[in-house]
Enzyme design. Structure first.
Site, PDB file in Angstrom:
ATOM      1  N   TYR A 182      -4.355  -2.334 -10.258  1.00 29.07           N
ATOM      2  CA  TYR A 182      -4.285  -2.058  -8.825  1.00 29.07           C
ATOM      3  C   TYR A 182      -3.094  -3.279  -7.954  1.00 29.07           C
ATOM      4  O   TYR A 182      -2.133  -2.713  -7.127  1.00 29.07           O
ATOM      5  CB  TYR A 182      -5.446  -2.167  -7.827  1.00 29.07           C
ATOM      6  CG  TYR A 182      -5.356  -2.307  -6.579  1.00 29.07           C
ATOM      7  CD1 TYR A 182      -5.160  -0.994  -5.542  1.00 29.07           C
ATOM      8  CD2 TYR A 182      -5.484  -3.219  -5.553  1.00 29.07           C
ATOM      9  CE1 TYR A 182      -4.920  -0.950  -4.413  1.00 29.07           C
ATOM     10  CE2 TYR A 182      -5.319  -3.379  -4.305  1.00 29.07           C
ATOM     11  CZ  TYR A 182      -5.207  -2.170  -3.551  1.00 29.07           C
ATOM     12  OH  TYR A 182      -5.044  -2.249  -2.241  1.00 29.07           O
ATOM     13  N   VAL A 241       1.374  -3.624   4.088  1.00 27.17           N
ATOM     14  CA  VAL A 241       1.363  -4.932   4.729  1.00 27.17           C
ATOM     15  C   VAL A 241       2.676  -5.697   4.217  1.00 27.17           C
ATOM     16  O   VAL A 241       2.729  -6.944   5.093  1.00 27.17           O
ATOM     17  CB  VAL A 241      -0.173  -5.639   4.496  1.00 27.17           C
ATOM     18  CG1 VAL A 241      -1.089  -5.044   4.877  1.00 27.17           C
ATOM     19  CG2 VAL A 241      -0.105  -6.188   3.039  1.00 27.17           C
ATOM     20  N   SER A 276       0.780  -1.351   0.058  1.00 27.85           N
ATOM     21  CA  SER A 276       0.020   0.119  -0.043  1.00 27.85           C
ATOM     22  C   SER A 276       0.819   1.378  -0.128  1.00 27.85           C
ATOM     23  O   SER A 276       0.355   2.297  -0.203  1.00 27.85           O
ATOM     24  CB  SER A 276      -0.947   0.071   1.159  1.00 27.85           C
ATOM     25  OG  SER A 276      -2.119  -0.857   0.979  1.00 27.85           O
ATOM     26  N   TYR A 278      -4.342   3.836   8.007  1.00 31.47           N
ATOM     27  CA  TYR A 278      -5.530   3.174   8.248  1.00 31.47           C
ATOM     28  C   TYR A 278      -6.207   3.810   9.477  1.00 31.47           C
ATOM     29  O   TYR A 278      -6.466   4.954   9.655  1.00 31.47           O
ATOM     30  CB  TYR A 278      -5.788   1.702   8.168  1.00 31.47           C
ATOM     31  CG  TYR A 278      -5.089   1.331   6.746  1.00 31.47           C
ATOM     32  CD1 TYR A 278      -5.520   1.610   5.470  1.00 31.47           C
ATOM     33  CD2 TYR A 278      -3.866   0.545   7.021  1.00 31.47           C
ATOM     34  CE1 TYR A 278      -4.588   1.192   4.168  1.00 31.47           C
ATOM     35  CE2 TYR A 278      -3.082   0.220   5.734  1.00 31.47           C
ATOM     36  CZ  TYR A 278      -3.497   0.401   4.444  1.00 31.47           C
ATOM     37  OH  TYR A 278      -2.761  -0.040   3.626  1.00 31.47           O
ATOM     38  N   LYS A 308       0.228   3.327  -3.070  1.00 26.73           N
ATOM     39  CA  LYS A 308      -0.801   4.231  -3.346  1.00 26.73           C
ATOM     40  C   LYS A 308      -0.325   5.453  -3.230  1.00 26.73           C
ATOM     41  O   LYS A 308      -1.109   6.562  -3.809  1.00 26.73           O
ATOM     42  CB  LYS A 308      -1.776   4.043  -2.207  1.00 26.73           C
ATOM     43  CG  LYS A 308      -2.690   2.524  -2.113  1.00 26.73           C
ATOM     44  CD  LYS A 308      -3.353   2.340  -0.803  1.00 26.73           C
ATOM     45  CE  LYS A 308      -4.056   0.785  -1.153  1.00 26.73           C
ATOM     46  NZ  LYS A 308      -4.663   0.470   0.248  1.00 26.73           N
TER      47      LYS A 308
END
Length: 304
Positions: free
Chosen positions: A188, A258, A63, A240, A66
């Site tokens: 993605y 992760v 992530s 998050y 992103k």
């Protein structure tokens, strides 16, 4: 600032810290990574590179990617981008369907999975070769043409992406996904499967510490205003439902993955990355959180 001395202190402290972190297992290929891997790299605007441990070993950035896709999207679009994805902290797990249903298919922010899928959709609509363009962007800001994806991680993740497919289908039902669902999902996952080292990530994140400019040649990759906005989203949404905890303990804009990586910046000062695969219950690197907290404690400086 004696950054190498500070990093040496952190290196000595980390092995003695007790934690209950577990290596991510919902992507089978990630579960094969040794839990003992540990590296940290700091790239200072004024004085260069400092590091310890496995800082030059590549890992799946997941992530953290992103941030790069958002940067690409913000270089193409202006405020209309944020009609399709919000900029609010989620307060929920990164792959939550419930919140998305309540909010009519508009993701809370670009760093939860739903938001990153929308960003991927916007890039597919604009780019002729999204995968290659994404890789080329990372290669440009790191000045390293050898960065690539891990095909085993890509396949492993694609075989287990039922929740992300559900997010896409739900957003498609609200009209917030314009392209083919499989194409968006594939792009993605491709982003998440990129492999980089702590050193490479620190170089890449320098643009967020340096006002949107590459440090090596002052090329303006992104405007100062948009860079400030990305840093703000990293500060409030980069971890998050643990973003508040990271701000409280560390006090830097950053983004976790992760794969066990965390990248953070002190604007005007440095970019710093840490890699330790065992994750805490919120999905962030347990030792990585400790390491960055100690960094801002020992330096005495955060953005606050």
């Amino acid at each position: 600032m004696e950054y190498q001395q500070i990093l040496n202190t952190i290196k000595l402290e980390l092995p003695s810290l007790s934690h209950t972190g577990q290596v991510a297992s919902y992507i089978p290929e990630l579960a094969k990574v040794s839990s003992n891997k540990l590296g940290m790299h700091l790239y200072c605007i004024n004085s260069g590179h400092y590091s310890f441990g496995d800082h030059e070993e590549r890992f799946s950035i997941q992530s953290i990617s992103k941030v790069f896709s958002l940067t690409m999207a913000m270089s193409i679009f202006d405020d209309e981008l944020f009609q399709r994805v919000d900029v609010e902290p989620s307060g929920n797990p990164f792959n939550s369907l419930i919140q998305l249903e309540y909010e009519n298919g508009i993701p809370r922010n670009p760093f939860i999975n739903a938001g990153a899928l929308v960003i991927s959709d916007t890039l597919i609509s604009e780019l002729k070769n999204p995968k290659q363009d994404f890789l080329d962007f990372i290669r440009d800001i790191t000045e390293n043409n050898n960065i690539a994806i891990n095909p085993k991680v890509f396949r492993s993740e694609k075989e287990c992406s039922f929740r992300n497919a559900a997010l896409l289908n739900l957003m498609k039902s609200f009209g917030n996904i314009k392209n083919d669902i499989e194409e968006v999902l594939d792009f993605y996952i491709f982003q998440c499967a990129v492999e980089m080292s702590c050193k490479e990530l620190a170089i890449a994140f320098m643009i967020y510490a340096n006002g949107g400019k590459k440090l090596s040649n002052s090329t303006q990759v992104l405007s100062l205003q948009k860079t400030k906005r990305i840093n703000a989203i990293m500060q409030t949404c980069g971890f998050y439902d643990e973003a508040g905890e990271f701000s409280f303990r560390v006090g830097l804009p950053g983004k976790s993955g992760v794969g066990g990586g965390i990248a953070a910046v002190h604007p005007g000062q440095y970019a710093v990355t840490v890699w330790s695969p065992p994750l805490n219950p919120k999905g962030n690197s347990a030792l990585g959180m400790y390491a960055l907290e100690r960094l801002t404690t020992l330096t005495g400086y955060s953005i606050f």
